[in-house]
Design an enzyme around this catalytic site. Structure first.
Site, PDB file in Angstrom:
ATOM      1  N   ASP A 256       0.693  63.030  11.565  1.00  0.00           N
ATOM      2  CA  ASP A 256       1.402  61.884  11.005  1.00  0.00           C
ATOM      3  C   ASP A 256       1.971  61.077  12.165  1.00  0.00           C
ATOM      4  O   ASP A 256       1.790  61.450  13.334  1.00  0.00           O
ATOM      5  CB  ASP A 256       2.499  62.355  10.057  1.00  0.00           C
ATOM      6  CG  ASP A 256       2.868  61.325   8.996  1.00  0.00           C
ATOM      7  OD1 ASP A 256       2.411  60.167   9.099  1.00  0.00           O
ATOM      8  OD2 ASP A 256       3.601  61.669   8.055  1.00  0.00           O
TER       9      ASP A 256
ATOM     10  N   GLU B 272       5.396  59.198  12.012  1.00  0.00           N
ATOM     11  CA  GLU B 272       6.848  58.991  12.099  1.00  0.00           C
ATOM     12  C   GLU B 272       7.552  60.011  12.989  1.00  0.00           C
ATOM     13  O   GLU B 272       8.580  59.715  13.590  1.00  0.00           O
ATOM     14  CB  GLU B 272       7.471  59.016  10.695  1.00  0.00           C
ATOM     15  CG  GLU B 272       7.175  57.779   9.861  1.00  0.00           C
ATOM     16  CD  GLU B 272       5.883  57.887   9.069  1.00  0.00           C
ATOM     17  OE1 GLU B 272       5.601  57.000   8.248  1.00  0.00           O
ATOM     18  OE2 GLU B 272       5.145  58.891   9.271  1.00  0.00           O
TER      19      GLU B 272
ATOM     20  N   HIS C 251      -1.567  59.370   8.664  1.00  0.00           N
ATOM     21  CA  HIS C 251      -0.526  58.341   8.545  1.00  0.00           C
ATOM     22  C   HIS C 251      -1.075  57.039   7.960  1.00  0.00           C
ATOM     23  O   HIS C 251      -2.119  56.531   8.414  1.00  0.00           O
ATOM     24  CB  HIS C 251       0.093  58.040   9.908  1.00  0.00           C
ATOM     25  CG  HIS C 251       1.064  56.892   9.865  1.00  0.00           C
ATOM     26  ND1 HIS C 251       2.308  56.999   9.293  1.00  0.00           N
ATOM     27  CD2 HIS C 251       0.948  55.605  10.311  1.00  0.00           C
ATOM     28  CE1 HIS C 251       2.931  55.823   9.394  1.00  0.00           C
ATOM     29  NE2 HIS C 251       2.123  54.975   9.987  1.00  0.00           N
TER      30      HIS C 251
ATOM     31  N   HIS D 237       7.879  64.333   9.467  1.00  0.00           N
ATOM     32  CA  HIS D 237       9.206  63.740   9.281  1.00  0.00           C
ATOM     33  C   HIS D 237       9.920  64.378   8.103  1.00  0.00           C
ATOM     34  O   HIS D 237       9.325  65.157   7.335  1.00  0.00           O
ATOM     35  CB  HIS D 237       9.067  62.230   9.045  1.00  0.00           C
ATOM     36  CG  HIS D 237       8.131  61.904   7.918  1.00  0.00           C
ATOM     37  ND1 HIS D 237       8.490  61.984   6.595  1.00  0.00           N
ATOM     38  CD2 HIS D 237       6.828  61.526   7.929  1.00  0.00           C
ATOM     39  CE1 HIS D 237       7.459  61.654   5.828  1.00  0.00           C
ATOM     40  NE2 HIS D 237       6.428  61.383   6.617  1.00  0.00           N
TER      41      HIS D 237
ATOM     42  N   HIS E 131      11.093  60.078   4.159  1.00  0.00           N
ATOM     43  CA  HIS E 131      10.434  59.603   2.946  1.00  0.00           C
ATOM     44  C   HIS E 131       9.413  60.649   2.515  1.00  0.00           C
ATOM     45  O   HIS E 131       9.153  61.616   3.240  1.00  0.00           O
ATOM     46  CB  HIS E 131       9.723  58.256   3.179  1.00  0.00           C
ATOM     47  CG  HIS E 131       8.527  58.342   4.066  1.00  0.00           C
ATOM     48  ND1 HIS E 131       8.612  58.379   5.453  1.00  0.00           N
ATOM     49  CD2 HIS E 131       7.198  58.443   3.783  1.00  0.00           C
ATOM     50  CE1 HIS E 131       7.404  58.471   5.973  1.00  0.00           C
ATOM     51  NE2 HIS E 131       6.514  58.515   4.979  1.00  0.00           N
TER      52      HIS E 131
ATOM     53  N   GLU F 161       6.485  65.983   2.480  1.00  0.00           N
ATOM     54  CA  GLU F 161       5.054  66.089   2.781  1.00  0.00           C
ATOM     55  C   GLU F 161       4.722  67.422   3.456  1.00  0.00           C
ATOM     56  O   GLU F 161       3.725  68.069   3.128  1.00  0.00           O
ATOM     57  CB  GLU F 161       4.636  64.912   3.661  1.00  0.00           C
ATOM     58  CG  GLU F 161       4.758  63.574   2.958  1.00  0.00           C
ATOM     59  CD  GLU F 161       4.693  62.389   3.908  1.00  0.00           C
ATOM     60  OE1 GLU F 161       4.203  62.565   5.042  1.00  0.00           O
ATOM     61  OE2 GLU F 161       5.133  61.292   3.524  1.00  0.00           O
TER      62      GLU F 161
END
Length: 298
Positions: free
Chosen positions: A36, A38, A88, A132, A144, A162
């Site tokens: 990802d 972030e 991502h 994240h 998020h 996630e």
């Protein structure tokens, strides 16, 4: 000659000299890496994480450097096959020409299992790079879940982000999640679904935006070394397959539940919360992904 060789080997063993075999010879390992953005080293601004952002190109470079550090470590730890999944946004962030050439790459977002596309029971270890914190976290950079339209996601009563959702899917296949990199909040949250995971903190979250960044050289060195140790120590377990996976999803926008209840199995719990059950985690994962990514209530 044969007698001389045998005698030499005995002498070496007696003297304490190690006859180290190449990593691959000690037991080949197949490694899966989900990347990802972030939680990548140095990433700390919205204009980096969006493909239209002014610093997106710079963030892509940061992303591939963290990914390559994990790949290097995986091979040093005994991997003979590494599959990287770009996880991502539009999932076309990692440029093949910049990625370690020993690794295979899954690119593009049109996937049944999104961040975990391509994972199956043939793998020996899973690595999460650049992850994240989950939605609703009071601290955690870019906190998020999914596409950002989810306020909370629960699987069998456990609130997950996630990383948690992906770890439950990995457990279905019996593949351990052995590494996660990101900020300190993401690493701590990952332990709820992967208690033995090794974490590499590449930045400390001050809140959901401000961050204290680790020097990039140090972050990549830590990722490589920890990936090496994590892969070397990875041990597959039995697949963890429950009889049912019940999912609850809460959305800040009530228009989304209004739309998703068109699926017969999706039930409205509150004006903003829906629930459904599936008999396998892969099936539940597919529907979770449809509900947060492919439905536009506007």
């Amino acid at each position: 000659m044969a007698r001389f060789v045998r005698l030499s080997l005995v002498c070496l063993l007696v003297s304490g000299v190690s006859l180290a075999l190449p990593a691959g010879a000690q037991g080949a390992k197949k490694v899966y890496i989900s990347v990802d953005m972030e939680g990548i080293s140095g990433v700390n601004s919205d204009n980096q994480t969006s493909a239209t952002g002014a610093e997106y190109g710079r963030a892509r470079k940061l992303m591939v450097e963290d990914a390559n550090a994990a790949i290097r470590g995986a091979f040093e730890g005994g991997a003979t096959d590494v599959l990287v999944n770009d996880s991502h946004g539009g999932q076309r962030n990692l440029l093949p020409e910049d990625l370690d050439p020993r690794a295979r790459l899954i690119s593009h977002s049109f996937k049944r299992h999104g961040m975990m596309e391509g994972l199956d029971s043939t793998f020996d270890a899973v690595l999460f790079v650049g992850y994240h914190a989950k939605a609703g976290s009071p601290r955690g950079v870019f906190a998020h879940t999914g596409s950002g339209v989810v306020a909370d996601l629960q699987v069998n009563g456990l609130s997950v982000g996630e990383g948690g959702m992906n770890a439950i899917l990995a457990r279905w296949y019996g593949v351990p999640v052995v590494l996660v990199t990101g900020d300190d909040v993401a690493i701590e949250q990952q332990k709820a679904t992967a208690p033995d995971v090794r974490g590499v903190i590449v930045k400390r979250a001050i809140n959901t935006r401000a961050v204290e960044l680790l020097p990039l050289v140090e972050a990549r060195r830590n990722i490589q070394q920890t990936a090496r140790d994590a892969v070397a120590g990875a041990r597959k377990g039995r697949p963890e397959r429950l009889s049912q996976y019940t999912v609850r999803m809460t959305f800040p926008n009530p228009n989304i539940p209004e739309v998703v209840t068109a699926f017969r199995e999706v039930k409205l719990v509150t004006p903003t919360t829906v629930e459904f059950s599936r008999e396998s985690m892969p099936d539940a994962y597919r529907l979770i992904r449809v509900l947060y990514r492919f439905i536009n209530p506007d």
